[in-house]
Design a protein around this motif. Structure first.
Motif, PDB file in Angstrom:
ATOM      1  N   SER A 278       0.838  -1.195   0.000  1.00 47.21           N
ATOM      2  CA  SER A 278       0.000   0.000   0.000  1.00 47.21           C
ATOM      3  C   SER A 278       0.874   1.247   0.000  1.00 47.21           C
ATOM      4  O   SER A 278       2.063   1.208   0.335  1.00 47.21           O
ATOM      5  CB  SER A 278      -0.930   0.010   1.211  1.00 47.21           C
ATOM      6  OG  SER A 278      -0.187   0.036   2.423  1.00 47.21           O
ATOM      7  N   VAL A 279       0.245   2.359  -0.401  1.00 43.88           N
ATOM      8  CA  VAL A 279       0.936   3.638  -0.433  1.00 43.88           C
ATOM      9  C   VAL A 279      -0.111   4.731  -0.207  1.00 43.88           C
ATOM     10  O   VAL A 279      -1.255   4.606  -0.632  1.00 43.88           O
ATOM     11  CB  VAL A 279       1.670   3.848  -1.776  1.00 43.88           C
ATOM     12  CG1 VAL A 279       0.693   3.858  -2.948  1.00 43.88           C
ATOM     13  CG2 VAL A 279       2.512   5.108  -1.761  1.00 43.88           C
ATOM     14  N   VAL A 280       0.278   5.791   0.485  1.00 43.38           N
ATOM     15  CA  VAL A 280      -0.613   6.925   0.708  1.00 43.38           C
ATOM     16  C   VAL A 280      -0.359   7.959  -0.392  1.00 43.38           C
ATOM     17  O   VAL A 280       0.776   8.394  -0.607  1.00 43.38           O
ATOM     18  CB  VAL A 280      -0.387   7.550   2.090  1.00 43.38           C
ATOM     19  CG1 VAL A 280      -1.215   8.825   2.244  1.00 43.38           C
ATOM     20  CG2 VAL A 280      -0.749   6.542   3.178  1.00 43.38           C
ATOM     21  N   VAL A 281      -1.443   8.317  -1.090  1.00 41.37           N
ATOM     22  CA  VAL A 281      -1.365   9.263  -2.209  1.00 41.37           C
ATOM     23  C   VAL A 281      -2.379  10.378  -1.952  1.00 41.37           C
ATOM     24  O   VAL A 281      -3.585  10.145  -2.047  1.00 41.37           O
ATOM     25  CB  VAL A 281      -1.666   8.573  -3.550  1.00 41.37           C
ATOM     26  CG1 VAL A 281      -1.538   9.568  -4.697  1.00 41.37           C
ATOM     27  CG2 VAL A 281      -0.745   7.376  -3.762  1.00 41.37           C
ATOM     28  N   PRO A 282      -1.947  11.571  -1.625  1.00 37.13           N
ATOM     29  CA  PRO A 282      -2.899  12.646  -1.337  1.00 37.13           C
ATOM     30  C   PRO A 282      -3.804  12.941  -2.537  1.00 37.13           C
ATOM     31  O   PRO A 282      -3.371  12.930  -3.692  1.00 37.13           O
ATOM     32  CB  PRO A 282      -1.990  13.840  -1.032  1.00 37.13           C
ATOM     33  CG  PRO A 282      -0.692  13.232  -0.594  1.00 37.13           C
ATOM     34  CD  PRO A 282      -0.548  11.986  -1.405  1.00 37.13           C
ATOM     35  N   GLY A 283      -5.071  13.182  -2.256  1.00 34.58           N
ATOM     36  CA  GLY A 283      -5.981  13.680  -3.272  1.00 34.58           C
ATOM     37  C   GLY A 283      -6.554  12.664  -4.233  1.00 34.58           C
ATOM     38  O   GLY A 283      -6.986  13.040  -5.326  1.00 34.58           O
ATOM     39  N   VAL A 284      -6.635  11.393  -3.843  1.00 33.47           N
ATOM     40  CA  VAL A 284      -7.138  10.395  -4.793  1.00 33.47           C
ATOM     41  C   VAL A 284      -8.627  10.563  -5.065  1.00 33.47           C
ATOM     42  O   VAL A 284      -9.131  10.089  -6.088  1.00 33.47           O
ATOM     43  CB  VAL A 284      -6.849   8.953  -4.318  1.00 33.47           C
ATOM     44  CG1 VAL A 284      -5.360   8.701  -4.227  1.00 33.47           C
ATOM     45  CG2 VAL A 284      -7.557   8.636  -3.014  1.00 33.47           C
ATOM     46  N   THR A 285      -9.359  11.244  -4.171  1.00 33.52           N
ATOM     47  CA  THR A 285     -10.796  11.443  -4.389  1.00 33.52           C
ATOM     48  C   THR A 285     -11.114  12.809  -4.991  1.00 33.52           C
ATOM     49  O   THR A 285     -12.272  13.087  -5.307  1.00 33.52           O
ATOM     50  CB  THR A 285     -11.572  11.286  -3.060  1.00 33.52           C
ATOM     51  OG1 THR A 285     -11.178  12.323  -2.155  1.00 33.52           O
ATOM     52  CG2 THR A 285     -11.324   9.931  -2.436  1.00 33.52           C
ATOM     53  N   THR A 286     -10.097  13.643  -5.162  1.00 28.63           N
ATOM     54  CA  THR A 286     -10.333  14.999  -5.682  1.00 28.63           C
ATOM     55  C   THR A 286      -9.692  15.232  -7.041  1.00 28.63           C
ATOM     56  O   THR A 286      -9.978  16.243  -7.693  1.00 28.63           O
ATOM     57  CB  THR A 286      -9.814  16.057  -4.700  1.00 28.63           C
ATOM     58  OG1 THR A 286      -8.418  15.827  -4.447  1.00 28.63           O
ATOM     59  CG2 THR A 286     -10.579  15.984  -3.387  1.00 28.63           C
ATOM     60  N   SER A 287      -8.810  14.333  -7.469  1.00 27.50           N
ATOM     61  CA  SER A 287      -8.161  14.488  -8.770  1.00 27.50           C
ATOM     62  C   SER A 287      -7.838  13.109  -9.345  1.00 27.50           C
ATOM     63  O   SER A 287      -7.858  12.100  -8.634  1.00 27.50           O
ATOM     64  CB  SER A 287      -6.885  15.330  -8.642  1.00 27.50           C
ATOM     65  OG  SER A 287      -5.967  14.709  -7.753  1.00 27.50           O
ATOM     66  N   PHE A 288      -7.543  13.073 -10.635  1.00 24.96           N
ATOM     67  CA  PHE A 288      -7.220  11.817 -11.313  1.00 24.96           C
ATOM     68  C   PHE A 288      -5.772  11.424 -11.041  1.00 24.96           C
ATOM     69  O   PHE A 288      -4.871  12.276 -11.004  1.00 24.96           O
ATOM     70  CB  PHE A 288      -7.445  11.960 -12.822  1.00 24.96           C
ATOM     71  CG  PHE A 288      -8.891  11.911 -13.227  1.00 24.96           C
ATOM     72  CD1 PHE A 288      -9.480  10.708 -13.596  1.00 24.96           C
ATOM     73  CD2 PHE A 288      -9.652  13.065 -13.235  1.00 24.96           C
ATOM     74  CE1 PHE A 288     -10.815  10.669 -13.967  1.00 24.96           C
ATOM     75  CE2 PHE A 288     -10.989  13.030 -13.604  1.00 24.96           C
ATOM     76  CZ  PHE A 288     -11.577  11.825 -13.969  1.00 24.96           C
ATOM     77  N   HIS A 289      -5.566  10.113 -10.857  1.00 28.13           N
ATOM     78  CA  HIS A 289      -4.228   9.560 -10.673  1.00 28.13           C
ATOM     79  C   HIS A 289      -4.065   8.334 -11.565  1.00 28.13           C
ATOM     80  O   HIS A 289      -5.054   7.719 -11.992  1.00 28.13           O
ATOM     81  CB  HIS A 289      -3.999   9.196  -9.207  1.00 28.13           C
ATOM     82  CG  HIS A 289      -3.952  10.388  -8.292  1.00 28.13           C
ATOM     83  ND1 HIS A 289      -2.783  10.993  -7.912  1.00 28.13           N
ATOM     84  CD2 HIS A 289      -4.954  11.097  -7.710  1.00 28.13           C
ATOM     85  CE1 HIS A 289      -3.057  12.016  -7.123  1.00 28.13           C
ATOM     86  NE2 HIS A 289      -4.376  12.100  -6.987  1.00 28.13           N
ATOM     87  N   LEU A 290      -2.801   7.996 -11.844  1.00 26.43           N
ATOM     88  CA  LEU A 290      -2.483   6.893 -12.753  1.00 26.43           C
ATOM     89  C   LEU A 290      -2.143   5.641 -11.947  1.00 26.43           C
ATOM     90  O   LEU A 290      -1.217   5.663 -11.120  1.00 26.43           O
ATOM     91  CB  LEU A 290      -1.298   7.279 -13.640  1.00 26.43           C
ATOM     92  CG  LEU A 290      -0.934   6.293 -14.753  1.00 26.43           C
ATOM     93  CD1 LEU A 290      -2.057   6.168 -15.779  1.00 26.43           C
ATOM     94  CD2 LEU A 290       0.370   6.735 -15.435  1.00 26.43           C
ATOM     95  N   TYR A 291      -2.883   4.560 -12.212  1.00 28.66           N
ATOM     96  CA  TYR A 291      -2.672   3.281 -11.541  1.00 28.66           C
ATOM     97  C   TYR A 291      -2.153   2.289 -12.571  1.00 28.66           C
ATOM     98  O   TYR A 291      -2.783   2.076 -13.610  1.00 28.66           O
ATOM     99  CB  TYR A 291      -3.972   2.798 -10.903  1.00 28.66           C
ATOM    100  CG  TYR A 291      -4.534   3.811  -9.921  1.00 28.66           C
ATOM    101  CD1 TYR A 291      -4.068   3.864  -8.620  1.00 28.66           C
ATOM    102  CD2 TYR A 291      -5.488   4.747 -10.329  1.00 28.66           C
ATOM    103  CE1 TYR A 291      -4.552   4.817  -7.733  1.00 28.66           C
ATOM    104  CE2 TYR A 291      -5.976   5.697  -9.443  1.00 28.66           C
ATOM    105  CZ  TYR A 291      -5.496   5.730  -8.148  1.00 28.66           C
ATOM    106  OH  TYR A 291      -5.973   6.684  -7.263  1.00 28.66           O
TER     107      TYR A 291
END
Length: 358
Positions: A278-291
């Motif tokens: 696991s990793v903590v990534v700020p803002g995953v519910t407010t902006s798009f991120h690449l998985y």
């Protein structure tokens, strides 16, 4: 997204029988008729197509011509990326497909009857990256029916986990709009459930074995939400879960905001015993991120925004060497999702695209 069933089959994965002995050893098969019948002087040569001063690892095609030879040999077995190649001439070609510059160990054995000699070499091959399948979600309306189908109902249909939602195929729960797939979980009474959502799959329409998989997504917010972008083995119906294997490329729990999980489930490692990072990534519910998942016979590597956070060492005894299909869904509550915020009304998982590279 753990896939639970009341019954499942655990398959014992057998190694390749009489395939590749320990590098550099030989055997007389129990006989005692002299060393002259045992192969000797085993040599592997690899001609990577397109090598040059500018392209020392090839032209990007991934094509390699092999020549395996030994004195007194009548046949050869070569192990490449978990695949066994049987040849009597020792001459064959193989195309590597994982994009980028990657190093591979090539194992070879030369045989005469039951007698053998073995060796190995390492080669580094460049493969140009290209998209082999994708959904860009550019057409408004229902998800593309040539790529996706719906799994509807409650956990009683086989996926369990004590989730609270009823999965539907309604546009209120799943649609493509403005270039984005939207899976919306809603608080509402529907067919005996207090929440609705959607779960779409590529089962029987598309599956992939190895490669690089990218998904750009914005996750739903709210306690009790449990979005997942994940995969199951094509042989689910035949062998059951967890024997088919499960690859959770991205899971997020609203009650543990911004913590992204990448997990593998398979026999002896399922439920709460999955192999996870696991990793903590700020803002995953407010902006798009690449998985991203990078997957081959040697490893599965999980990334968020190109940051590696979990590596699994693959081998021939795991189920992660066969084709898998995609599942996108947003569950509510359940064993992993936890308690639902009493003020929750709706939240949406948005997926900009999914792309599969060679």
């Amino acid at each position: 997204m753990k896939y639970l069933q009341s019954k499942y089959t655990i398959i014992l994965f057998l190694g390749l029988i009489s395939l590749i002995p320990i590098t550099g050893c030989s055997s007389d098969g129990g006989g005692n008729d002299g060393q002259s019948d045992t192969p000797s002087n085993l040599v592997i040569t690899a001609d990577i197509v397109g090598t040059s001063t500018a392209n020392p690892n090839g032209d990007g095609s991934g094509l390699v011509h092999f020549n395996v030879s030994a004195d007194n040999a009548t046949s050869y077995k070569v192990l490449i990326e978990g695949q066994t190649i049987n040849t009597t001439s020792g001459v064959f070609s193989y195309t590597f497909t994982l994009s980028g510059v990657n190093t591979y160990t090539i194992h070879a054995s030369a045989y005469k009857g039951s007698k053998f000699i073995s060796t190995s070499i390492n080669i580094t091959v460049y493969v140009v990256s290209s998209v082999v399948w994708s959904d860009e979600f550019n057409t408004d309306g229902a998800p593309d029916s040539s790529k996706w189908s719906y799994e509807t109902g409650t956990g009683d249909n086989g996926w369990g986990n004590n989730e609270l939602q009823y999965y539907t195929n309604r546009p209120e729960n799943v649609k493509v709009e403005n270039g984005v797939l939207k899976i919306t979980a809603r608080k509402e009474n529907y067919s005996g459930s207090n929440y609705t959502s959607a779960r779409i799959v590529t089962r029987d329409k598309y599956s992939v074995k190895y490669g690089k998989i990218e998904m750009r997504a914005k996750l739903p917010a709210g306690g009790g939400t449990w979005p997942a972008l994940w995969m199951l083995g094509n042989n689910l119906s035949a062998v059951g879960w967890p024997a088919c294997g499960e690859i959770d490329i991205m899971e997020h729990v609203g009650n543990d905001l911004n913590k992204i999980h990448g997990t593998l489930h398979y026999p002896n490692h399922f439920g709460g015993n999955g192999v996870s990072g696991s990793v903590v990534v700020p803002g995953v519910t407010t902006s798009f991120h690449l998985y991203t998942l990078k997957w081959n016979a040697s490893y599965l590597k999980f990334y968020v925004d190109n940051q590696l956070f979990h590596t699994f060492n693959n081998n021939s005894e795991t189920p992660f060497n066969d084709p898998f299909f995609f599942i996108f869904n947003c569950a509510i509550g359940g064993n992993f999702g936890g308690a639902v915020d009493p003020n929750f009304t709706s939240a949406t998982l948005e997926v900009d695209y999914v792309r599969v590279f060679n």
